[in-house]
Design a protein around this motif. Structure first.
Motif, PDB file in Angstrom:
ATOM      1  N   CYS A  34       0.841  -1.209   0.000  1.00 24.47           N
ATOM      2  CA  CYS A  34       0.000   0.000   0.000  1.00 24.47           C
ATOM      3  C   CYS A  34       0.871   1.253   0.000  1.00 24.47           C
ATOM      4  N   ALA A  35       1.886   1.253   0.859  1.00 17.03           N
ATOM      5  CA  ALA A  35       2.774   2.410   0.962  1.00 17.03           C
ATOM      6  C   ALA A  35       3.611   2.585  -0.293  1.00 17.03           C
ATOM      7  N   ALA A  36       4.064   1.492  -0.870  1.00 15.02           N
ATOM      8  CA  ALA A  36       4.887   1.581  -2.083  1.00 15.02           C
ATOM      9  C   ALA A  36       4.124   2.205  -3.244  1.00 15.02           C
ATOM     10  N   ARG A  37       2.830   1.979  -3.289  1.00 13.09           N
ATOM     11  CA  ARG A  37       2.022   2.542  -4.378  1.00 13.09           C
ATOM     12  C   ARG A  37       1.977   4.074  -4.345  1.00 13.09           C
ATOM     13  N   VAL A  38       2.175   4.660  -3.164  1.00 13.28           N
ATOM     14  CA  VAL A  38       2.134   6.122  -3.063  1.00 13.28           C
ATOM     15  C   VAL A  38       3.499   6.736  -2.788  1.00 13.28           C
ATOM     16  N   LEU A  39       4.529   5.932  -2.757  1.00  6.08           N
ATOM     17  CA  LEU A  39       5.876   6.465  -2.560  1.00  6.08           C
ATOM     18  C   LEU A  39       6.224   7.553  -3.581  1.00  6.08           C
ATOM     19  N   PRO A  40       5.834   7.405  -4.852  1.00  5.64           N
ATOM     20  CA  PRO A  40       6.132   8.482  -5.805  1.00  5.64           C
ATOM     21  C   PRO A  40       5.520   9.830  -5.428  1.00  5.64           C
ATOM     22  N   VAL A  41       4.414   9.817  -4.710  1.00  6.85           N
ATOM     23  CA  VAL A  41       3.795  11.072  -4.259  1.00  6.85           C
ATOM     24  C   VAL A  41       4.739  11.781  -3.295  1.00  6.85           C
ATOM     25  N   PHE A  42       5.294  11.028  -2.345  1.00  9.57           N
ATOM     26  CA  PHE A  42       6.233  11.618  -1.405  1.00  9.57           C
ATOM     27  C   PHE A  42       7.483  12.107  -2.131  1.00  9.57           C
ATOM     28  N   GLU A  43       8.034  11.260  -2.957  1.00  5.16           N
ATOM     29  CA  GLU A  43       9.306  11.589  -3.604  1.00  5.16           C
ATOM     30  C   GLU A  43       9.182  12.719  -4.621  1.00  5.16           C
ATOM     31  N   ALA A  44       8.002  12.949  -5.147  1.00  4.40           N
ATOM     32  CA  ALA A  44       7.801  14.078  -6.064  1.00  4.40           C
ATOM     33  C   ALA A  44       7.918  15.413  -5.341  1.00  4.40           C
ATOM     34  N   HIS A  45       7.581  15.416  -4.066  1.00  4.64           N
ATOM     35  CA  HIS A  45       7.626  16.658  -3.281  1.00  4.64           C
ATOM     36  C   HIS A  45       8.886  16.779  -2.431  1.00  4.64           C
ATOM     37  N   GLN A  46       9.445  15.667  -2.029  1.00  5.03           N
ATOM     38  CA  GLN A  46      10.624  15.647  -1.157  1.00  5.03           C
ATOM     39  C   GLN A  46      11.745  14.919  -1.908  1.00  5.03           C
ATOM     40  N   LEU A  47      12.306  15.575  -2.879  1.00  6.94           N
ATOM     41  CA  LEU A  47      13.195  14.951  -3.860  1.00  6.94           C
ATOM     42  C   LEU A  47      14.373  14.189  -3.272  1.00  6.94           C
ATOM     43  N   GLU A  48      14.989  14.696  -2.256  1.00  3.18           N
ATOM     44  CA  GLU A  48      16.207  14.083  -1.712  1.00  3.18           C
ATOM     45  C   GLU A  48      15.962  13.229  -0.467  1.00  3.18           C
ATOM     46  N   ASP A  49      14.748  13.149  -0.006  1.00  8.25           N
ATOM     47  CA  ASP A  49      14.439  12.473   1.256  1.00  8.25           C
ATOM     48  C   ASP A  49      14.140  10.998   1.017  1.00  8.25           C
ATOM     49  N   ARG A  50      14.932  10.122   1.580  1.00 11.94           N
ATOM     50  CA  ARG A  50      14.800   8.674   1.370  1.00 11.94           C
ATOM     51  C   ARG A  50      14.123   7.968   2.555  1.00 11.94           C
ATOM     52  N   ARG A  51      13.674   8.721   3.535  1.00 18.85           N
ATOM     53  CA  ARG A  51      13.148   8.082   4.742  1.00 18.85           C
ATOM     54  C   ARG A  51      11.891   7.249   4.488  1.00 18.85           C
ATOM     55  N   ALA A  52      10.998   7.700   3.631  1.00 17.84           N
ATOM     56  CA  ALA A  52       9.803   6.897   3.330  1.00 17.84           C
ATOM     57  C   ALA A  52      10.208   5.622   2.589  1.00 17.84           C
ATOM     58  N   ARG A  53      11.084   5.753   1.627  1.00 15.30           N
ATOM     59  CA  ARG A  53      11.581   4.588   0.881  1.00 15.30           C
ATOM     60  C   ARG A  53      12.257   3.596   1.833  1.00 15.30           C
ATOM     61  N   ASN A  54      13.062   4.115   2.743  1.00 10.48           N
ATOM     62  CA  ASN A  54      13.761   3.257   3.699  1.00 10.48           C
ATOM     63  C   ASN A  54      12.780   2.534   4.626  1.00 10.48           C
ATOM     64  N   ALA A  55      11.686   3.201   4.973  1.00 11.14           N
ATOM     65  CA  ALA A  55      10.690   2.566   5.837  1.00 11.14           C
ATOM     66  C   ALA A  55      10.018   1.398   5.121  1.00 11.14           C
ATOM     67  N   ILE A  56       9.685   1.580   3.868  1.00 11.03           N
ATOM     68  CA  ILE A  56       9.075   0.490   3.101  1.00 11.03           C
ATOM     69  C   ILE A  56      10.062  -0.665   2.987  1.00 11.03           C
ATOM     70  N   ALA A  57      11.301  -0.348   2.692  1.00  9.01           N
ATOM     71  CA  ALA A  57      12.342  -1.385   2.610  1.00  9.01           C
ATOM     72  C   ALA A  57      12.510  -2.078   3.962  1.00  9.01           C
ATOM     73  N   GLY A  58      12.412  -1.318   5.035  1.00 10.92           N
ATOM     74  CA  GLY A  58      12.516  -1.901   6.372  1.00 10.92           C
ATOM     75  C   GLY A  58      11.375  -2.859   6.665  1.00 10.92           C
ATOM     76  N   GLY A  59      10.168  -2.462   6.308  1.00  7.16           N
ATOM     77  CA  GLY A  59       9.024  -3.352   6.502  1.00  7.16           C
ATOM     78  C   GLY A  59       9.184  -4.638   5.709  1.00  7.16           C
ATOM     79  N   ARG A  60       9.643  -4.509   4.479  1.00  6.67           N
ATOM     80  CA  ARG A  60       9.863  -5.702   3.647  1.00  6.67           C
ATOM     81  C   ARG A  60      11.021  -6.537   4.193  1.00  6.67           C
TER      82      ARG A  60
END
Length: 158
Positions: A34-60
């Motif tokens: 669910c979170a991965a499907r909207v990750l591009p929304v976060f990254e479109a606004h926070q270009l250099e911030d990897r924390r959301a991506r890292n959280a999804i990777a952490g959950g996986r």
């Protein structure tokens, strides 16, 4: 201009009921997707911030047994910090979805919150006239995915 009030799809209750019947592993997998499907929304606004991506990777990673629940919580907290710092409501919701996805390793009830924040990210990221249909479309996907379950690698089984 004030932000519109979030309006969820009626399918939300059915998803919550279905989630109560799932095991911890399946919910963690679903939350990450669910979170991965909207990750591009976060990254479109926070270009250099990897924390959301890292959280999804952490959950996986937790699903696959590669990291501990404690480490998953750490990346969850970081994603929630990113949400507080985000400059757009949709980006904030997307990062909260990622944070709750990782936090599902700790408490499986976080999965439902990951799904809801993913829908909120979509709601706040689209045109007003598209909101109702996009929310229903995403909730339908969430329901169908949850019905399918996940294997030990965090992949959908059906």
């Amino acid at each position: 201009m004030a932000k519109p009030t979030f309006k969820d799809a009626p399918l939300r209750r059915e998803i919550e009921d279905l989630a109560k019947q799932q095991d911890h592993h399946t919910l963690a997998c679903w939350a990450a997707e669910c979170a991965a499907r909207v990750l591009p929304v976060f990254e479109a606004h926070q270009l250099e911030d990897r924390r959301a991506r890292n959280a999804i990777a952490g959950g996986r990673g937790w699903i696959r047994g590669e990291i501990t629940m404690v480490d998953a919580r750490k990346v969850a907290f970081a994603a929630h910090a990113a949400a507080r710092e985000a400059d757009h409501v949709a980006a904030s919701a997307a990062s909260r979805a990622a944070g709750h996805a990782a936090a599902t390793a700790h408490v499986k009830d976080h999965a439902v919150h990951a799904a809801t924040y993913a829908v909120k990210a979509i709601f706040y990221d689209c045109l007003i006239e598209e909101q109702e249909s996009r929310v229903l479309e995403e909730r339908t996907w969430q329901y169908q995915y949850l019905l399918g379950g996940c294997n030990d690698h965090g992949e959908r089984t059906r």
